[in-house]
Design an enzyme around this catalytic site. Sequence first.
Site, mmCIF file in Angstrom:
data_model
loop_
_atom_site.group_PDB
_atom_site.id
_atom_site.type_symbol
_atom_site.label_atom_id
_atom_site.label_comp_id
_atom_site.label_asym_id
_atom_site.label_seq_id
_atom_site.Cartn_x
_atom_site.Cartn_y
_atom_site.Cartn_z
ATOM 1 C CD GLU A 61 -9.086 8.100 3.864
ATOM 2 O OE1 GLU A 61 -8.305 8.584 3.025
ATOM 3 O OE2 GLU A 61 -9.510 6.933 3.808
ATOM 4 C CG ASN A 63 -10.755 3.592 1.456
ATOM 5 O OD1 ASN A 63 -10.952 4.569 2.162
ATOM 6 N ND2 ASN A 63 -9.761 3.522 0.587
ATOM 7 C CD GLU A 64 -9.814 6.943 -0.858
ATOM 8 O OE1 GLU A 64 -8.969 6.376 -1.566
ATOM 9 O OE2 GLU A 64 -9.545 7.922 -0.132
ATOM 10 C CD1 TRP A 113 -2.634 1.918 1.215
ATOM 11 C CD2 TRP A 113 -3.336 0.067 0.149
ATOM 12 N NE1 TRP A 113 -3.892 2.161 0.724
ATOM 13 C CE2 TRP A 113 -4.343 1.048 0.065
ATOM 14 C CE3 TRP A 113 -3.553 -1.174 -0.447
ATOM 15 C CZ2 TRP A 113 -5.555 0.832 -0.602
ATOM 16 C CZ3 TRP A 113 -4.752 -1.398 -1.109
ATOM 17 C CH2 TRP A 113 -5.738 -0.397 -1.184
ATOM 18 C CG ASP A 114 -0.725 5.311 0.014
ATOM 19 O OD1 ASP A 114 -1.071 4.752 1.072
ATOM 20 O OD2 ASP A 114 -1.354 6.276 -0.486
ATOM 21 C CD1 TRP A 115 -1.128 4.056 4.079
ATOM 22 C CD2 TRP A 115 -0.617 1.994 4.797
ATOM 23 N NE1 TRP A 115 -2.284 3.288 4.045
ATOM 24 C CE2 TRP A 115 -2.002 2.024 4.472
ATOM 25 C CE3 TRP A 115 -0.069 0.805 5.261
ATOM 26 C CZ2 TRP A 115 -2.841 0.907 4.611
ATOM 27 C CZ3 TRP A 115 -0.904 -0.308 5.384
ATOM 28 C CH2 TRP A 115 -2.256 -0.240 5.067
HETATM 29 C C1 BMA Z 1 -6.670 7.341 1.453
HETATM 30 C C2 BMA Z 1 -6.752 6.003 2.113
HETATM 31 C C3 BMA Z 1 -5.643 5.089 1.786
HETATM 32 C C4 BMA Z 1 -4.357 5.806 1.571
HETATM 33 C C5 BMA Z 1 -4.425 7.226 2.040
HETATM 34 C C6 BMA Z 1 -3.174 7.992 1.777
HETATM 35 O O1 BMA Z 1 -7.173 7.338 0.215
HETATM 36 O O2 BMA Z 1 -8.001 5.468 1.881
HETATM 37 O O3 BMA Z 1 -5.979 4.334 0.676
HETATM 38 O O4 BMA Z 1 -3.356 5.118 2.188
HETATM 39 O O5 BMA Z 1 -5.455 7.873 1.401
HETATM 40 O O6 BMA Z 1 -2.888 8.077 0.422
#
Ligand code: BMA
Length: 885
Positions: free
Chosen positions: A595, A497-498, A233-235
């Site tokens: 978020e 999510n998204e 993932w991005d983290w």
């Molecule tokens: C959001 C989250 C994650 C991601 C974060 C940072 O979109 O739902 O998918 O890690 O942003 O990019």
Amino acid sequence: MVSTFIASSPSSCINQLTERHMTDRERSRCKQSVLFPPRSMSPRAFVLGVLCVLSPVPVPAHTHTLSLDGKWTLTNSNASLSLPAQVPGSVHTALQQQGYIQDPYFRFNDVSYRWIALDNWTYTVTFPGSQLRDRQKVLLVLDGVDTVSTVQLNGMVVGKTDNMFRRYDFSIRDWLQDGDNELKVSLLSPVLYASERRNAHSAYRVPPECPPDVQRGECHVNFVRKEQSSFSWDWGPSFPTMGLWRGVRVEAFDVLQLSQLSSVPLYNSSLSQWTVQVQLLVDVVLKTSGQITLSIPELHTEHTFSSQFVPGETGLSFSVHVNTSSQVRLWWPNGHGEQPFYRLLVRGSQDGVVILSTESKVYFRSVELVQEPIVGSPGLSFYFRINGKPVFLKGSNWIPAHSFQDRVTPAVLRNLLQSAVDANMNALRVWGGGVYEQDLFYDICDELGVMVWQDFMFACAMYPTEDDFLQTVREEVVQQVRRLASHPSVIIWSGNNENEAALATDWFNIPASQRPTYVKDYVTLYVDNIRVIVQQEDQTRPFLVSSPTNGAESEQEGWVASNPYDPLYGDTHFYSYVQDCWDWRTFPRTRFASEYGFQSWPSFSTLQPVSIKEDWSYDSDFASHRQHHEGGNQQMLQQAALHFHLPSSTQASSRFTHTLYITQVMQAQCVKTQTEFYRRSRSEIIEGKGHTMGALYWQLNDIWQAPSWSSLEFGGKWKMLHYFAQDFFAAVLPVGFEDDDTLLVYAVSDLSQDLQLRAVVTVFSWADLDPACTLKSDLLLVPGGSAVPIFKQPVAALLAGCGRCTRLTCLLTFPWRTTAASKVPPTTTSCAHPKMLRGCRDRTSRPRCSRRRRDTPSRSALPPWLRSCGSTWEPSPDASAPTAS
Ligand code: BMA
């Protein structure tokens, strides 16, 4: 014949002995294990068997449970590796424990150990069959298999698995032997399986095919029902886990057994009465009838129902009306009250003989998601009413606490959740790319008053809708809702999510002609299946299809709104790394911010154990390897450089640690500015927007030691942001900001009662800790649950009235005077970016700055970056220069 079963886990344990046969020690151990079930129990302990009864009534028969947790053997596909492995556990953990691999988190090991998830692995154990075969029904229960497997008993296939989020029960009586029985769980490589499934789906693609290169991950995770972030993932790193990640046991019984108990409270306001809806899931072998008595002794409530038990898995629902003359104490979110619970006793009997006995906790709280017109604003409101009271959600987003779930111990969970509460949070969103958390997570949230926004595990992707995929998802949803429904902490279910946003704003370049196919799949999965099941199973909580979403408006638009980020509806996710984060005008004045965030690096002490000296520079291979968000390392510096001078030490290791530190300063200040903007927007409508009722920043915790949006480092250490959160989430908060060269101070209060508050603005010169001047507002009324402006003055006039102050030479602080005892954090604002400030001395002149009058704010009340001077900056002790090891 009458038979008894002892309630399902966690409050049951098993055996083949009757209580009469137990020694005192066994009886006491048994009682303890009911109250505090062990994480795992050796097969031997279970073979010995202990009878647990929650009542002293004689028991003629019972469920016999044999735990298979403990030591198994693990083998790879060509049998070149064979090693002991702990269950629950994972292949990676077993390999590490047996010394076949190093710490998977060390340096570049995520890539070096890619081979593990490209192989197939088999878990094997043997167990005695005697005394199991005498029973009418024998089940092999696998609480969690990760993920795609064939299960064999004595060489016969007894079942297959394809979903790590489901419990599997396989009937095994016919294949059992009296002596040793060999159980094998053969796991397929999830990476290869995902690829096969993708290839089989040839009609149209189901994007994204692969993660971005910067994530160094695996492809097609959306084709497998497993933790989506386990393919990177991005983290987070790519560790496509495999294993038996939850317990395994054999359950044998004759007539029936209880497999699940859940209870949810419903409030009838016209009758002023609480009803507890109790659902029992019973596995029945022989048709029988009996009586079920449900009682809540502390509320003087008891009801007895007659029941027919018909063979098969049956759900039995009962409504327990709580005695109206009893005073019911409500469960409240952290900061709004206490979290009391009551004992719910469940007793089944037949002809006076107990056939079922268990108990659980029941909590009373109501939740509504309010989406209704707002005067003076287009769109709809979006906020939660808990027990009838509008509550602003303050908190963050939860991701898996480790790549290997068997490493998430009770202590890890408790530490992270306690940190959330210590930072004045009242809510967490369990994000849809991870896992449905273990029971203990929700138990702790119940106990601490942390509200949970529970996503279903789908994130940032399109998903297939073949029959077998839908079928396994349906089972997953039923099981998870039943497992979690009794937790008052869970206040909302959310489909994904998204994925609405991904479709609406075309993340995956889907040709317009094919869009209807994807919208149809989307509606099939989240609306026609998941939503329908959730609403059947749980009428006490709201369901949202996605996050972000326009909620009711998305529904009007066919479930995919044209702009799911619309600030006038639902919740939003907002990220902008390029614009100046100190400028609140760049943030959307949304109804609910679920978020938003900025990255930072963890501190050196967290990175050091997984790196070596050559990694300790910001442009090292290691620093880019750990950064999984494209351009992230540069974005952090660019944002920091808008406000601060960047570290320029000639010593590389100091420059590295100072840079880690400045990213944390930047992150803390950015998230503070954004969160304060949301909190002060709760009562206003400006240009049609406002009434913000939630601020959940991205993200609470980390999965490994790497840069990310988290406020807690891997291991639990607080980043600077978490200390800031403790202040910016305080129940009563002063928020100072500039609008059109005017300084405004808002009082934000989450308290129930009204407050009398006076703003006190003290102006300091950077060159001196004696105040240059102090201004006070009148004592003003701040209603409970509101944000109101209480101070307003043009900055130029304010500074001019303070001697020789200018934007560059002075700063402002807002200590408070309040009639309430509640703790109010001091807030400070600078009228210019620190790098431009004048008058603040560098470290050599510090002694001068330590002079302070007794009645002036303490230097330690200032944020760390203000404690040091604007033209330079000083790292915290944590960020001290590394020593080579
Ligand atoms: C959001 C989250 C994650 C991601 C974060 C940072 O979109 O739902 O998918 O890690 O942003 O990019």
